[in-house]
Design a protein around this motif. Structure first.
Motif, short mmCIF file in Angstrom:
data_model
loop_
_atom_site.label_atom_id
_atom_site.label_comp_id
_atom_site.label_asym_id
_atom_site.label_seq_id
_atom_site.Cartn_x
_atom_site.Cartn_y
_atom_site.Cartn_z
N PHE A 213 60.15 -60.36 6.31
CA PHE A 213 60.65 -60.75 7.62
C PHE A 213 59.60 -61.54 8.40
O PHE A 213 59.92 -62.44 9.18
CB PHE A 213 61.05 -59.53 8.43
N SER A 214 58.32 -61.22 8.17
CA SER A 214 57.24 -61.88 8.91
C SER A 214 57.11 -63.36 8.57
O SER A 214 56.44 -64.11 9.29
CB SER A 214 55.91 -61.18 8.61
N ALA A 215 57.78 -63.83 7.49
CA ALA A 215 57.71 -65.25 7.12
C ALA A 215 58.44 -66.12 8.14
O ALA A 215 58.21 -67.33 8.20
CB ALA A 215 58.30 -65.46 5.74
N GLY A 216 59.33 -65.52 8.92
CA GLY A 216 60.05 -66.28 9.93
C GLY A 216 61.07 -67.24 9.36
O GLY A 216 61.52 -67.10 8.23
N ALA A 217 61.39 -68.26 10.15
CA ALA A 217 62.46 -69.19 9.78
C ALA A 217 62.15 -69.97 8.51
O ALA A 217 63.06 -70.39 7.78
CB ALA A 217 62.73 -70.16 10.93
N GLY A 218 60.88 -70.18 8.21
CA GLY A 218 60.53 -70.94 7.02
C GLY A 218 60.94 -70.28 5.73
O GLY A 218 61.05 -70.95 4.70
N GLY A 219 61.19 -68.98 5.78
CA GLY A 219 61.56 -68.26 4.57
C GLY A 219 63.04 -68.03 4.43
O GLY A 219 63.46 -67.19 3.63
N THR A 220 63.84 -68.75 5.20
CA THR A 220 65.28 -68.53 5.13
C THR A 220 66.01 -69.84 4.83
O THR A 220 65.53 -70.93 5.10
CB THR A 220 65.83 -67.99 6.47
N TYR A 221 67.17 -69.68 4.23
CA TYR A 221 68.08 -70.80 3.99
C TYR A 221 69.48 -70.26 4.20
O TYR A 221 69.74 -69.07 4.02
CB TYR A 221 67.90 -71.36 2.57
N ALA A 222 70.41 -71.13 4.57
CA ALA A 222 71.73 -70.69 5.02
C ALA A 222 72.53 -69.93 3.98
O ALA A 222 73.35 -69.08 4.33
CB ALA A 222 72.53 -71.89 5.52
N SER A 223 72.35 -70.22 2.70
CA SER A 223 73.17 -69.57 1.69
C SER A 223 72.39 -69.40 0.39
O SER A 223 71.37 -70.05 0.16
CB SER A 223 74.44 -70.37 1.42
N SER A 224 72.90 -68.51 -0.46
CA SER A 224 72.26 -68.26 -1.74
C SER A 224 72.61 -69.36 -2.74
O SER A 224 73.63 -70.03 -2.61
CB SER A 224 72.73 -66.91 -2.29
N PHE A 225 71.75 -69.53 -3.74
CA PHE A 225 72.02 -70.53 -4.78
C PHE A 225 71.26 -70.17 -6.04
O PHE A 225 70.30 -69.39 -6.01
CB PHE A 225 71.66 -71.93 -4.31
N GLN A 226 71.72 -70.73 -7.15
CA GLN A 226 71.08 -70.53 -8.45
C GLN A 226 70.91 -71.86 -9.15
O GLN A 226 71.77 -72.73 -9.06
CB GLN A 226 71.91 -69.60 -9.35
N ILE A 227 69.78 -72.01 -9.84
CA ILE A 227 69.50 -73.20 -10.64
C ILE A 227 69.40 -72.77 -12.10
O ILE A 227 68.58 -71.92 -12.44
CB ILE A 227 68.19 -73.88 -10.20
N LEU A 228 70.23 -73.34 -12.94
CA LEU A 228 70.23 -73.02 -14.36
C LEU A 228 69.53 -74.13 -15.14
O LEU A 228 69.83 -75.31 -14.96
CB LEU A 228 71.65 -72.84 -14.87
N SER A 229 68.60 -73.74 -16.00
CA SER A 229 67.82 -74.70 -16.79
C SER A 229 68.03 -74.43 -18.27
O SER A 229 68.21 -73.29 -18.70
CB SER A 229 66.34 -74.60 -16.44
N TYR A 230 67.93 -75.52 -19.08
CA TYR A 230 68.26 -75.43 -20.50
C TYR A 230 67.15 -75.89 -21.43
O TYR A 230 67.25 -75.73 -22.63
CB TYR A 230 69.52 -76.26 -20.76
N GLY A 231 66.12 -76.46 -20.90
CA GLY A 231 65.05 -76.95 -21.75
C GLY A 231 65.37 -78.31 -22.33
O GLY A 231 66.53 -78.75 -22.32
N GLY A 232 64.37 -78.96 -22.86
CA GLY A 232 64.57 -80.28 -23.46
C GLY A 232 65.09 -81.27 -22.45
O GLY A 232 64.68 -81.29 -21.29
N GLU A 233 66.01 -82.11 -22.89
CA GLU A 233 66.54 -83.16 -22.01
C GLU A 233 67.87 -82.76 -21.35
O GLU A 233 68.45 -83.56 -20.62
CB GLU A 233 66.74 -84.45 -22.82
N GLU A 234 68.34 -81.55 -21.62
CA GLU A 234 69.60 -81.13 -21.01
C GLU A 234 69.42 -80.98 -19.50
O GLU A 234 68.47 -80.32 -19.05
CB GLU A 234 70.10 -79.82 -21.61
N PRO A 235 70.29 -81.57 -18.71
CA PRO A 235 70.13 -81.53 -17.25
C PRO A 235 70.38 -80.15 -16.66
O PRO A 235 71.19 -79.37 -17.17
CB PRO A 235 71.18 -82.53 -16.76
N GLU A 236 69.65 -79.85 -15.61
CA GLU A 236 69.85 -78.61 -14.87
C GLU A 236 71.11 -78.71 -14.01
O GLU A 236 71.57 -79.81 -13.69
CB GLU A 236 68.65 -78.31 -13.97
#
Length: 287
Positions: A213-236
């Motif tokens: 909580f002490s991080a303040g506004a800099g540690g928040t974003y409006a919604s959750s999200f996920q980034i999926l990675s595959y390795g090599g040249e496959e796009p995230e």
């Protein structure tokens, strides 16, 4: 419909990549006009987002003049898609939205998942009781059987993190302190979930860092999200969560933006050791 079609995503992407190379310098618009489909059908088939049916394959191959051994080799690649068994989540198709089905499909072949959560424990780290509690709230009015099926899907997804699959899915999670302090499902479920987090963060393929909580506004974003990675040249790819469900993003600029955002949020998080210490403290204080 909870899936874009038979065959795993990697198989469709491999086929689509070959179809894109076959198209060469011709535009998707010109090819689409020749075979009587929309340009998006051409491009989405090439990215694996859309199933390449047998009819589409042969129509396209004829239009592009593909013949002989090259056509046979490509058709064998396509048959790996057409003849594939249904994915494990097919038996839950009646309770899965199209967006959820897409998430499962992209997740199934991913090598790593970066997960930012503002309110809930990441799906792959939830206990069954915690998952049941949040599912019942998120989808109020669902039948008991439907809730049980959705919880079963969530637990099956954890197979790639904790099971004997190779390679295991790597989880890099960043959560707000609020995720740890919400008493979801009551004190007993809450303590069990915190204990679970302490347990799984000892695994080499799981990391969990907490934004205090002490991080303040800099540690928040409006919604959750996920980034999926595959390795090599496959796009995230990125899946964002909102009130209306998940949003799929594969535009390279959007994916890069979320990658930078995750890195920024991570800078406001505690170290792995300090995060575990905070989890242990909250667990101890929970009554």
């Amino acid at each position: 419909m909870a899936s874009t079609g038979p065959g795993n995503l990697k198989a469709r992407r491999d086929l689509g990549d070959q179809l894109r190379k076959l198209r060469g310098k011709r535009t998707a618009t010109s090819v689409a006009a020749e075979i009587g489909v929309s340009p998006s059908t051409v491009t989405r088939t090439e990215t694996g987002e859309r199933l390449c049916t047998e009819e589409y394959f042969h129509t396209l191959a004829d239009a592009l003049g593909l013949a002989g051994e090259k056509r046979q080799a490509l058709e064998e690649l396509a048959m790996a898609v057409w003849d594939a068994d249904p994915p494990w989540w097919a038996k839950f198709a009646d309770v899965l939205s199209a967006n959820y089905g897409a998430l499962l499909e992209y997740e199934e072949t991913a090598l790593s998942r970066r997960d930012y959560q503002i309110n809930l424990v990441p799906a792959h780290l939830q206990t069954a009781a915690y998952s049941e509690a949040v599912t019942a709230v998120d989808f109020a009015g669902l039948s008991r059987d439907t809730i049980d099926d959705l919880v079963a899907v969530r637990l099956e997804r954890q197979r790639r993190v904790f099971g004997g699959t190779d390679p295991r899915l790597e989880i890099e999670a960043v959560v707000t302190e609020g995720v740890l302090r919400w008493v979801v499902g009551g004190p007993v479920v809450h303590r069990e979930q915190l204990a679970r987090l302490l347990e799984v963060t000892e695994l080499p393929n799981v990391s969990l860092r907490v934004i205090p909580f002490s991080a303040g506004a800099g540690g928040t974003y409006a919604s959750s999200f996920q980034i999926l990675s595959y390795g090599g040249e496959e796009p995230e790819v990125v899946f964002g969560q909102g009130v209306s469900g998940s949003t799929f993003m594969n535009d390279p600029r959007e994916v890069r933006r979320f990658g930078r955002l995750f890195a920024t949020l991570s800078k406001h998080a505690l170290s792995l050791e300090d995060s575990r210490a905070l989890i242990a403290t909250i667990k101890k204080d929970t009554t």
